[in-house]
Motif scaffolding. Sequence first.
Motif, PDB file in Angstrom:
ATOM      1  N   GLN A  96       7.384   9.954  -6.548  1.00  0.00           N
ATOM      2  CA  GLN A  96       8.111   8.869  -5.887  1.00  0.00           C
ATOM      3  C   GLN A  96       7.252   7.612  -5.813  1.00  0.00           C
ATOM      4  N   PRO A  97       7.833   6.458  -6.092  1.00  0.00           N
ATOM      5  CA  PRO A  97       7.049   5.213  -5.988  1.00  0.00           C
ATOM      6  C   PRO A  97       6.622   4.956  -4.548  1.00  0.00           C
ATOM      7  N   GLY A  98       5.380   4.558  -4.388  1.00  0.00           N
ATOM      8  CA  GLY A  98       4.897   4.185  -3.066  1.00  0.00           C
ATOM      9  C   GLY A  98       4.461   5.346  -2.195  1.00  0.00           C
ATOM     10  N   ILE A  99       4.338   6.547  -2.757  1.00  0.00           N
ATOM     11  CA  ILE A  99       3.862   7.710  -2.004  1.00  0.00           C
ATOM     12  C   ILE A  99       2.725   8.354  -2.776  1.00  0.00           C
ATOM     13  N   ASP A 100       1.636   8.688  -2.070  1.00  0.00           N
ATOM     14  CA  ASP A 100       0.457   9.255  -2.711  1.00  0.00           C
ATOM     15  C   ASP A 100      -0.076  10.411  -1.874  1.00  0.00           C
ATOM     16  N   VAL A 101      -0.054  11.634  -2.423  1.00  0.00           N
ATOM     17  CA  VAL A 101      -0.645  12.787  -1.733  1.00  0.00           C
ATOM     18  C   VAL A 101      -2.156  12.695  -1.906  1.00  0.00           C
ATOM     19  N   VAL A 102      -2.860  12.466  -0.812  1.00  0.00           N
ATOM     20  CA  VAL A 102      -4.303  12.216  -0.882  1.00  0.00           C
ATOM     21  C   VAL A 102      -5.134  13.471  -0.650  1.00  0.00           C
ATOM     22  N   ALA A 103      -4.526  14.529  -0.104  1.00  0.00           N
ATOM     23  CA  ALA A 103      -5.283  15.756   0.147  1.00  0.00           C
ATOM     24  C   ALA A 103      -4.330  16.915   0.401  1.00  0.00           C
ATOM     25  N   GLU A 104      -4.839  18.125   0.193  1.00  0.00           N
ATOM     26  CA  GLU A 104      -4.083  19.342   0.464  1.00  0.00           C
ATOM     27  C   GLU A 104      -4.963  20.293   1.271  1.00  0.00           C
ATOM     28  N   ALA A 105      -4.328  21.096   2.121  1.00  0.00           N
ATOM     29  CA  ALA A 105      -5.048  22.076   2.927  1.00  0.00           C
ATOM     30  C   ALA A 105      -4.319  23.401   2.881  1.00  0.00           C
ATOM     31  N   ALA A 106      -5.094  24.496   2.915  1.00  0.00           N
ATOM     32  CA  ALA A 106      -4.512  25.830   2.840  1.00  0.00           C
ATOM     33  C   ALA A 106      -4.389  26.502   4.199  1.00  0.00           C
ATOM     34  N   ASP A 107      -4.952  25.891   5.236  1.00  0.00           N
ATOM     35  CA  ASP A 107      -4.814  26.438   6.590  1.00  0.00           C
ATOM     36  C   ASP A 107      -4.878  25.305   7.598  1.00  0.00           C
TER      37      ASP A 107
ATOM     38  N   MET B  80       0.836  -1.194   0.000  1.00  0.00           N
ATOM     39  CA  MET B  80       0.000   0.000   0.000  1.00  0.00           C
ATOM     40  C   MET B  80       0.872   1.246   0.000  1.00  0.00           C
ATOM     41  N   PRO B  81       0.499   2.258  -0.771  1.00  0.00           N
ATOM     42  CA  PRO B  81       1.297   3.492  -0.793  1.00  0.00           C
ATOM     43  C   PRO B  81       1.187   4.248   0.527  1.00  0.00           C
ATOM     44  N   ILE B  82       2.186   5.064   0.810  1.00  0.00           N
ATOM     45  CA  ILE B  82       2.153   5.951   1.971  1.00  0.00           C
ATOM     46  C   ILE B  82       1.250   7.125   1.630  1.00  0.00           C
ATOM     47  N   ARG B  83       0.182   7.298   2.376  1.00  0.00           N
ATOM     48  CA  ARG B  83      -0.799   8.347   2.092  1.00  0.00           C
ATOM     49  C   ARG B  83      -0.396   9.621   2.835  1.00  0.00           C
TER      50      ARG B  83
ATOM     51  N   LEU C  12      13.271  21.385   6.213  1.00  0.00           N
ATOM     52  CA  LEU C  12      13.247  22.684   5.557  1.00  0.00           C
ATOM     53  C   LEU C  12      12.622  22.544   4.170  1.00  0.00           C
ATOM     54  N   LYS C  13      11.948  23.615   3.729  1.00  0.00           N
ATOM     55  CA  LYS C  13      11.267  23.562   2.439  1.00  0.00           C
ATOM     56  C   LYS C  13      12.237  23.426   1.279  1.00  0.00           C
ATOM     57  N   ASP C  14      13.480  23.852   1.475  1.00  0.00           N
ATOM     58  CA  ASP C  14      14.458  23.752   0.394  1.00  0.00           C
ATOM     59  C   ASP C  14      15.294  22.474   0.497  1.00  0.00           C
ATOM     60  N   ALA C  15      14.794  21.498   1.249  1.00  0.00           N
ATOM     61  CA  ALA C  15      15.561  20.263   1.468  1.00  0.00           C
ATOM     62  C   ALA C  15      15.750  19.469   0.187  1.00  0.00           C
ATOM     63  N   GLY C  16      14.847  19.605  -0.768  1.00  0.00           N
ATOM     64  CA  GLY C  16      14.969  18.859  -2.009  1.00  0.00           C
ATOM     65  C   GLY C  16      14.176  17.561  -1.970  1.00  0.00           C
ATOM     66  N   PRO C  17      13.884  16.995  -3.132  1.00  0.00           N
ATOM     67  CA  PRO C  17      13.027  15.807  -3.204  1.00  0.00           C
ATOM     68  C   PRO C  17      13.581  14.578  -2.491  1.00  0.00           C
ATOM     69  N   GLU C  18      14.898  14.405  -2.514  1.00  0.00           N
ATOM     70  CA  GLU C  18      15.482  13.207  -1.892  1.00  0.00           C
ATOM     71  C   GLU C  18      15.263  13.211  -0.380  1.00  0.00           C
ATOM     72  N   LEU C  19      15.587  14.329   0.276  1.00  0.00           N
ATOM     73  CA  LEU C  19      15.431  14.411   1.717  1.00  0.00           C
ATOM     74  C   LEU C  19      13.953  14.444   2.106  1.00  0.00           C
ATOM     75  N   LEU C  20      13.140  15.112   1.297  1.00  0.00           N
ATOM     76  CA  LEU C  20      11.702  15.144   1.551  1.00  0.00           C
ATOM     77  C   LEU C  20      11.121  13.731   1.526  1.00  0.00           C
ATOM     78  N   THR C  21      11.495  12.981   0.515  1.00  0.00           N
ATOM     79  CA  THR C  21      11.014  11.601   0.400  1.00  0.00           C
ATOM     80  C   THR C  21      11.505  10.757   1.567  1.00  0.00           C
ATOM     81  N   GLN C  22      12.765  10.933   1.930  1.00  0.00           N
ATOM     82  CA  GLN C  22      13.320  10.179   3.053  1.00  0.00           C
ATOM     83  C   GLN C  22      12.593  10.513   4.354  1.00  0.00           C
ATOM     84  N   ALA C  23      12.264  11.781   4.534  1.00  0.00           N
ATOM     85  CA  ALA C  23      11.555  12.195   5.747  1.00  0.00           C
ATOM     86  C   ALA C  23      10.181  11.558   5.826  1.00  0.00           C
TER      87      ALA C  23
END
Length: 220
Positions: A25-36, A1-4, A106-117
């Motif tokens: 990224q394989p195995g990761i799925d953004v299921v929703a977004e929020a603005a606040d 199952m993907p990481i939601r 940090l927001k500028d961490a980049g895709p690799e570190l973001l995915t790892q986190a």
Amino acid sequence: MPIRVLVADDQAIIRTGLRIMLNAQPGIDVVAEAADGREAVRLARDLRPDVCLFDIRMPVLDGLEATRLLAGPGVADPLVVVVITTFDLDEYVYGALRNGARGFLLKDAGPELLTQAVRSAADGEALIAPSVTVRLLRTFADVPAGRPAAQPIAPVTAREEEVLLAVARGLTNTEIADTLHISLSTVKTHLASLMAKLGARNRVEIAMWAYETRRIIPSL
């Protein structure tokens, strides 16, 4: 199952960027977004994502309070929250970690570190880049006035001390196992024991305790 994943940020361009990077990224799925923060809490409670990725500064309800409501002390079934921010020494980050955040990025961490986190958080670990860990915890290492560092309910063994220090330096479970020449399951056993003795909910709180009790004093 993907990481939601649930992404919350008040800037649409940031949300879009995070969604694109994570969905690529394989195995990761953004299921929703929020603005606040209020919308983030509502969506998180409704969808129960595997990881909530929250900006620290949001309107209506900030990331600090949103984290407390979803992962803070007293929450019966806490969700996994990773805090993201533009400022690596934002004064609210420490509060977010205290309120149950599993990691800090940090927001500028980049895709690799973001995915790892995200993967680390979903696996029960916490990722805070070691360089950020040192600066962040050095800044907030002083025990708040009138509140001494918590004392363990039972003595911490010598091996647990080694694991404790390794966690505080930002090592993953696998890296701890390799460094101390013990099995991965033994590392997890020591971590569980430390959490029980310290009343910590996750490895971030274990690391914070190490700094609060001056077991690690980063050089300036």
